[in-house]
Design an enzyme around this catalytic site. Structure first.
Site: not given
Ligand code: PLP
Ligand code: CA
Length: 309
Positions: A27, A29
């Site tokens: 992932d 952010d």
């Protein structure tokens, strides 16, 4: 109980887990960076993983950047070089979904930004956005007279800073044509946290608005849907048993990883907390076990010692 354990990934366990992995899905952010700043030690950790021959892929619900823009951001922040094919953003994956689901020549009505349009363009999907200038009158009831494009067979909802009542009207009118018009959302993140405890509404709010108007549920391509993992698995030879999903959100990243049979690792540099993990572990609700990661670290920089020779 038979609930999932969640252990800190460190020492010999970290070495053993990483030795048995050939792909890591990150992932973005909250794991690699926050906003425009790389998290301390993250570029070094990914550099070591790449040097150790691991395949690194990037899986993000953010539909406001293209695959190419992500490779540029990774380079700018000092991460090891990535090619666009290693990046699975929800804009790219939504375009890929529509390419598979729509008949040739069918178009999409899009609530989203330039990156979503660019990915649709790259996938060869004709698309149109709203034409507020073309609205045939001052009152919302007049807007129901605006022309509809006959080729539209899908409404796609992504992150749209210019979301409006007029766009919602037009989306509903396409969807009222019947089930032949698909409703697709990039992701359901309800909030995007900012530094200092503030937040802005996420794409989930916009998807909900369209679902409410149309009285039907959108197909979601982003995490926790397994469609986004299927995109990765269709481009690379992925063995789920030798793949780790690294994320900061239990209800998107970790749930998707667990659903797809991956090893899951939570970083505490983003949205979710260890207290939330404990809450899920102690719950009697079986579905909540899917929100418990196999491992956690304070930050992916904590993997550095396990990556030394
Ligand atoms: N959607 C938008 C519009 C965002 O800006 C972000 C994060 O910045 C996200 C979703 C969540 O992205 P990720 O899945 O990389 O955490
Ligand atoms: Ca995140």
């Amino acid at each position: 109980t038979g609930g999932r354990r969640c252990r800190r990934l460190e020492g010999e366990t970290a070495r053993a887990v990483l030795a048995n992995v050939d792909t890591l899905l990150f992932d973005c952010d909250g794991v690699l960076w926050r906003g425009e700043a790389a998290l301390s030690g993250a570029p070094a950790a990914l550099g070591r993983l790449a040097a150790a021959g691991k395949r690194l892929c990037y899986v993000t619900n953010n539909s406001s950047r293209t695959r190419v823009a992500y490779t540029e951001k990774l380079r700018r922040l000092g991460f090891p070089p990535a090619e666009p094919r290693h990046v699975f953003g929800s804009a790219f994956c939504a375009a890929r979904y529509l390419r598979q689901a729509l008949p040739p020549g069918a178009a999409a009505y899009v609530l989203g930004g330039p990156a979503l349009s660019a990915e649709l363009e790259a996938a060869g999907i004709p698309h149109l956005g709203p034409g507020p200038a073309a609205l045939p009158g001052p009152a919302p009831a007049d807007w129901a007279q605006a022309p509809l494009e006959p080729a539209v067979r899908a409404v796609l909802v992504g992150f749209d800073e210019h979301f409006s009542y007029a766009k919602l009207c037009q989306a509903l009118r396409y969807l009222l044509r019947g089930p032949d018009c698909l409703l697709v959302g990039t992701n359901r993140d309800n909030r995007l946290p900012l530094e200092g405890g503030s937040a802005i509404p996420g794409t989930g709010c916009l998807v909900k608005a369209v679902e409410t108007a149309a009285e039907r549920e959108a197909l979601i391509v982003g995490k926790p849907s397994r469609y986004i993992f299927d995109c990765v698995a269709s481009e690379f030879d992925i063995d789920p048993a030798r793949t780790i999903m690294v994320g900061d959100r239990l209800d998107t990243d970790i749930l998707m990883g667990n659903t797809c049979g991956l090893t899951t690792l939570l970083t505490l540099t983003g949205v979710s907390t260890l207290e939330e993990v404990r809450g899920h572990q102690e719950s009697d609700c079986p579905a909540r076990q899917g929100l418990v990661p196999d491992y956690y670290v304070d930050s992916i920089a904590d993997l550095l010692p396990a990556l030394e020779d």
